[in-house]
Design an enzyme around this catalytic site. Sequence first.
Site, short mmCIF file in Angstrom:
data_model
loop_
_atom_site.label_atom_id
_atom_site.label_comp_id
_atom_site.label_asym_id
_atom_site.label_seq_id
_atom_site.Cartn_x
_atom_site.Cartn_y
_atom_site.Cartn_z
N TRP A 100 -2.51 11.29 -29.13
CA TRP A 100 -3.73 10.98 -28.37
C TRP A 100 -4.80 10.33 -29.23
O TRP A 100 -5.56 9.49 -28.76
CB TRP A 100 -4.28 12.22 -27.66
CG TRP A 100 -3.50 12.56 -26.42
CD1 TRP A 100 -2.74 13.67 -26.20
CD2 TRP A 100 -3.37 11.76 -25.22
NE1 TRP A 100 -2.15 13.61 -24.95
CE2 TRP A 100 -2.52 12.46 -24.34
CE3 TRP A 100 -3.88 10.52 -24.83
CZ2 TRP A 100 -2.17 11.95 -23.07
CZ3 TRP A 100 -3.54 10.01 -23.56
CH2 TRP A 100 -2.69 10.73 -22.71
N ASP A 161 -12.33 14.39 -28.88
CA ASP A 161 -11.56 14.60 -27.65
C ASP A 161 -11.00 16.01 -27.72
O ASP A 161 -10.00 16.26 -28.37
CB ASP A 161 -10.43 13.56 -27.57
CG ASP A 161 -9.51 13.79 -26.38
OD1 ASP A 161 -9.76 14.74 -25.60
OD2 ASP A 161 -8.53 13.03 -26.23
N LYS A 185 -6.50 20.51 -18.18
CA LYS A 185 -5.78 21.36 -19.13
C LYS A 185 -6.34 22.79 -19.07
O LYS A 185 -5.60 23.75 -19.08
CB LYS A 185 -5.91 20.83 -20.56
CG LYS A 185 -5.57 19.34 -20.72
CD LYS A 185 -4.07 19.05 -20.71
CE LYS A 185 -3.75 17.59 -20.47
NZ LYS A 185 -4.01 16.71 -21.57
C1 LIG Z 1 -4.17 15.18 -21.61
C2 LIG Z 1 -4.96 14.54 -22.70
C3 LIG Z 1 -5.54 13.27 -22.54
C4 LIG Z 1 -5.38 12.45 -21.29
O1 LIG Z 1 -6.21 12.94 -20.32
P1 LIG Z 1 -6.43 12.19 -18.90
O2 LIG Z 1 -7.42 13.08 -18.27
O3 LIG Z 1 -5.09 12.15 -18.23
O4 LIG Z 1 -6.95 10.83 -19.19
C5 LIG Z 1 -6.30 12.78 -23.58
N1 LIG Z 1 -6.48 13.47 -24.71
C6 LIG Z 1 -5.92 14.68 -24.91
C7 LIG Z 1 -6.16 15.40 -26.19
C8 LIG Z 1 -5.14 15.25 -23.91
O5 LIG Z 1 -4.60 16.46 -24.09
#
Ligand SMILES: *Cc1c(COP(=O)(O)O)cnc(C)c1O
Length: 350
Positions: A100, A161, A185
């Site tokens: 990511w 993030d 999540k």
């Molecule tokens: C799941 C995830 C994403 C993607 O998220 P979306 O909401 O589908 O854009 C980005 N970064 C991390 C760390 C993730 O776990």
Amino acid sequence: MAWNFAAGPARLPDAVLAQAAAEIFRRGADGACALERPFSGPDFRALLARARQRLAELLALPANYRILFLAGGAMQQFSILPLNLCRPQQRAAYVNRGYWSARAMAEASRQADTIEFFPPADGVWALPADCAYCHITPNETVDGSACASLPETGAVPLAADCTSSFLTAPLAVDKFGFIYASAQKNIAPAGLTVAIIRDDLLERSPADLPAPFSYRRQAEANSCVNTPPMFAIQMAALVFDWIAEQGGLTAMAAAGRRKAARVYGAIDGSGEVFVAPVAVDQRSPVNIRFHLADSALTETFISEAAAAGLHHLRGHAHFGGLRASLYNAMPEAGAQALAGFITDFARRRG
Ligand SMILES: *Cc1c(COP(=O)(O)O)cnc(C)c1O
């Protein structure tokens, strides 16, 4: 009993699902349920204030930070973040810790000049001072790795993030300029991204940015530049209440450590039938990546696990193998069931 170990959209707490049925979908005296009232009206305004207040309490949020409830996922922020925080001539530093991180940088590179960093082996970070921010993904959901320590970025704001680790442990918000996490999540159903921004960074949003994408305009408009993702926000408010009732983020972290120890313990104790490839000091407590030493057994494991009530254990396509996600809403009994199954499978098939 059936358990969902999906990395996301992930399991929500049972108590929250029951409460949502009773509160969010129930029609009031006006003939409307909570999802059918104006977002600018008093009910939704009160709900937003309650969600923001509860989240601020969970995080012990310093007074100079704002909480934004934004539409869309984490990937939208990959592009929106540089548009807001990079001034002309500035670059953005991206720490590459895995899947990511790399995707965040690839998207940001379309909007601004970026520089890639890898965590230095000696722990000494040498970030150029002209960086608008330094981006990091503290928990790599696909790789199954968590960073042991944050970069020392000096005056350069740290942007993170936190999608897969948000609210799983106390967070030192004052170490960051910007934090974001998409909801599916650990917070709520998909459609919402929670962002936390330090007040002084709001000034950076350029005046010509489309209004829904401008952190400054969203902060000024109480996250209601346009219709916000009301359902996900209402669910988030219930999840924040649930976390507080469980004892807050310290309790989440303690339960998370117990769940992770059970599952990693079963993998490590399997006589090398199962392998957890991430270095022990970097293992994620929430996303457990593992595989069978004999990959020919993978499909057998997945189907026997499903028959035993253990679902969505297939690894991300990037690495293959297996992955078990143990977010806040996974009860300890779920982790115990998985650990027991891994031990039993190793005994039978090893
Ligand atoms: C799941 C995830 C994403 C993607 O998220 P979306 O909401 O589908 O854009 C980005 N970064 C991390 C760390 C993730 O776990």
